[in-house]
Design a protein around this motif. Structure first.
Motif, PDB file in Angstrom:
ATOM      1  N   ALA A 123      87.576  10.375 -48.590  1.00  0.00           N
ATOM      2  CA  ALA A 123      86.487  10.221 -48.950  1.00  0.00           C
ATOM      3  C   ALA A 123      85.963  10.176 -50.206  1.00  0.00           C
ATOM      4  O   ALA A 123      85.253   9.691 -50.895  1.00  0.00           O
ATOM      5  N   ALA A 124      86.750   9.544 -51.299  1.00  0.00           N
ATOM      6  CA  ALA A 124      86.552   8.999 -52.408  1.00  0.00           C
ATOM      7  C   ALA A 124      85.987   7.661 -51.976  1.00  0.00           C
ATOM      8  O   ALA A 124      84.857   6.771 -52.805  1.00  0.00           O
ATOM      9  N   ALA A 125      86.027   6.706 -50.920  1.00  0.00           N
ATOM     10  CA  ALA A 125      85.400   5.367 -50.499  1.00  0.00           C
ATOM     11  C   ALA A 125      84.021   5.868 -50.279  1.00  0.00           C
ATOM     12  O   ALA A 125      82.925   5.818 -50.390  1.00  0.00           O
ATOM     13  N   LEU A 126      84.306   7.431 -49.384  1.00  0.00           N
ATOM     14  CA  LEU A 126      82.145   7.970 -49.462  1.00  0.00           C
ATOM     15  C   LEU A 126      81.694   7.741 -50.890  1.00  0.00           C
ATOM     16  O   LEU A 126      80.405   7.759 -50.240  1.00  0.00           O
ATOM     17  N   ARG A 127      82.566   8.558 -51.650  1.00  0.00           N
ATOM     18  CA  ARG A 127      82.044   8.766 -52.769  1.00  0.00           C
ATOM     19  C   ARG A 127      81.399   7.577 -53.149  1.00  0.00           C
ATOM     20  O   ARG A 127      79.961   7.629 -53.856  1.00  0.00           O
ATOM     21  N   GLU A 128      81.975   6.487 -53.753  1.00  0.00           N
ATOM     22  CA  GLU A 128      82.180   6.094 -53.830  1.00  0.00           C
ATOM     23  C   GLU A 128      80.713   4.476 -53.446  1.00  0.00           C
ATOM     24  O   GLU A 128      79.471   4.052 -53.900  1.00  0.00           O
ATOM     25  N   ALA A 129      80.017   5.168 -52.137  1.00  0.00           N
ATOM     26  CA  ALA A 129      79.460   3.980 -50.886  1.00  0.00           C
ATOM     27  C   ALA A 129      77.931   4.753 -51.326  1.00  0.00           C
ATOM     28  O   ALA A 129      76.906   4.041 -51.214  1.00  0.00           O
ATOM     29  N   LEU A 130      77.698   6.324 -51.350  1.00  0.00           N
ATOM     30  CA  LEU A 130      77.088   7.265 -51.512  1.00  0.00           C
ATOM     31  C   LEU A 130      76.803   6.995 -52.985  1.00  0.00           C
ATOM     32  O   LEU A 130      75.509   7.245 -52.944  1.00  0.00           O
ATOM     33  N   GLU A 131      77.319   6.945 -54.096  1.00  0.00           N
ATOM     34  CA  GLU A 131      76.660   7.390 -55.262  1.00  0.00           C
ATOM     35  C   GLU A 131      75.678   7.071 -55.759  1.00  0.00           C
ATOM     36  O   GLU A 131      74.656   7.290 -56.559  1.00  0.00           O
ATOM     37  N   PRO A 132      75.553   4.840 -55.338  1.00  0.00           N
ATOM     38  CA  PRO A 132      74.833   4.473 -55.897  1.00  0.00           C
ATOM     39  C   PRO A 132      73.361   5.028 -55.372  1.00  0.00           C
ATOM     40  O   PRO A 132      71.723   4.578 -55.482  1.00  0.00           O
ATOM     41  N   ALA A 133      73.409   5.063 -53.590  1.00  0.00           N
ATOM     42  CA  ALA A 133      71.896   5.747 -53.281  1.00  0.00           C
ATOM     43  C   ALA A 133      71.342   6.641 -53.474  1.00  0.00           C
ATOM     44  O   ALA A 133      70.037   7.503 -53.358  1.00  0.00           O
ATOM     45  N   VAL A 134      72.106   7.806 -54.573  1.00  0.00           N
ATOM     46  CA  VAL A 134      71.434   9.620 -54.556  1.00  0.00           C
ATOM     47  C   VAL A 134      70.512   9.380 -55.786  1.00  0.00           C
ATOM     48  O   VAL A 134      71.837   8.845 -56.732  1.00  0.00           O
ATOM     49  N   ARG A 135      69.797   9.831 -56.093  1.00  0.00           N
ATOM     50  CA  ARG A 135      69.286   9.855 -57.557  1.00  0.00           C
ATOM     51  C   ARG A 135      69.848  11.357 -58.496  1.00  0.00           C
ATOM     52  O   ARG A 135      69.190  12.075 -58.214  1.00  0.00           O
ATOM     53  N   LEU A 136      70.637  10.891 -59.146  1.00  0.00           N
ATOM     54  CA  LEU A 136      71.693  11.997 -59.562  1.00  0.00           C
ATOM     55  C   LEU A 136      70.753  12.844 -60.423  1.00  0.00           C
ATOM     56  O   LEU A 136      71.296  13.678 -61.554  1.00  0.00           O
ATOM     57  N   ALA A 137      70.333  11.561 -61.832  1.00  0.00           N
ATOM     58  CA  ALA A 137      69.933  11.827 -62.686  1.00  0.00           C
ATOM     59  C   ALA A 137      68.573  13.051 -62.292  1.00  0.00           C
ATOM     60  O   ALA A 137      68.068  13.605 -63.677  1.00  0.00           O
ATOM     61  N   ARG A 138      68.220  13.274 -61.183  1.00  0.00           N
ATOM     62  CA  ARG A 138      67.352  14.385 -61.155  1.00  0.00           C
ATOM     63  C   ARG A 138      67.668  15.678 -60.579  1.00  0.00           C
ATOM     64  O   ARG A 138      66.856  16.601 -60.603  1.00  0.00           O
ATOM     65  N   TYR A 139      69.403  15.768 -60.619  1.00  0.00           N
ATOM     66  CA  TYR A 139      69.308  17.195 -60.226  1.00  0.00           C
ATOM     67  C   TYR A 139      70.768  17.369 -61.391  1.00  0.00           C
ATOM     68  O   TYR A 139      72.033  16.991 -61.342  1.00  0.00           O
TER      69      TYR A 139
END
Length: 273
Positions: A123-139
């Motif tokens: 799960a930690a590896a999954l989050r590390e791989a996905l976070e750079p792809a998601v525009r979290l600043a928009r939420y």
């Protein structure tokens, strides 16, 4: 004395099931040894479909030839439950679970502490791989959640989960810079072992080194590199990274096309997909 008809009488002679389990394991090992060598640069055929689950805001199913099957679901954005949370970008929550029947010879006992630890690391590896792809600043002050369920482990499970989770987030309408595409490699044992793209479960079990790469192909940006194993010269690991990048670029059109098909089924505009 009257007979108890509710009780099923067993055979007079029986044998422990461990005997047959040993025979089946020996047959599987013989089949693996007798299998024809495959092209180390060939990708296993991938099937992907988005928008399968009605209970989730976004979902995806990814299957690799050879038995790897992953079902992913995404929810959000939802308001963060923590009161008084500071303003800023949103949070991405990732979960990775293995079904009890996911593997033939389970590497960890279902429900054991070792399996729970392996799921937390995945799960930690999954989050590390996905976070750079998601525009979290928009939420701001929001949570995005994605869950990956491994239905069958036929090798390259984490890489398939990365691709499926990114596809589920995009299917949920989450703003993203690009789809994260996962590709796994392993190095065959021996001093002259070659790197294999998308290894199977038996190849991973015998591997001397492993590598999982996540790439944002449109930006040509690597979001995660996860690897380990016996020491190799740096040139060997550099070659593995180049092979993984090439594999991600070749898998990207399949994921993109499945997202376009899901948008057409929903009647949504596809000009920006």
């Amino acid at each position: 004395m009257p007979l108890d008809h509710r009780r099923v009488r067993g055979p007079e002679e029986s044998q422990p099931p461990e005997l047959w389990a040993g025979v089946l394991q020996q047959q599987e090992e013989e089949d693996e040894e007798g299998a024809a060598p495959r092209d180390p640069y060939a990708l296993r055929p991938l099937f992907a479909r988005a928008g399968l689950l009605s209970q989730a805001e976004g979902s995806a199913y990814v299957e690799l030839s050879g038995g790897t099957k992953v079902l992913c679901a995404a929810w959000g954005p939802r308001e963060a439950a923590e009161p008084g949370a500071p303003a800023g970008g949103g949070r991405l929550l990732c979960e990775f679970r293995r079904a009890p029947f996911a593997g033939r010879g389970a590497r960890c006992r279902p429900g054991s502490a070792a399996e729970r630890e392996a799921e937390r690391e995945a799960a930690a590896a999954l989050r590390e791989a996905l976070e750079p792809a998601v525009r979290l600043a928009r939420y701001p002050r929001a949570r995005l959640a994605v869950s990956a369920l491994l239905l069958q482990d036929g090798g390259s499970a984490l890489a398939a989960a990365i691709s499926g989770a990114a596809l589920a987030l995009a299917d949920a309408g989450v703003e993203m810079y690009d789809l994260a595409v996962g590709c796994a490699l392993c190095r065959a044992p021996g001093p002259a072992g070659d790197w294999l793209l998308q290894p199977g479960e038996a190849e991973e079990r015998r591997a001397a080194g492993r590598l999982t790469l996540a790439l944002l192909p449109a930006l040509n940006q690597v979001s995660a590199v996860l690897g380990g194993g016996e020491g190799d010269p740096p040139d060997a690991w550099a070659q593995a990274v180049r092979l993984g990048l090439d594999g991600c670029h070749r898998l990207y059109p399949v994921l993109r096309h499945s997202l376009l098909r899901a948008a057409r089924r929903r009647g949504a505009p596809t000009g920006t997909a």
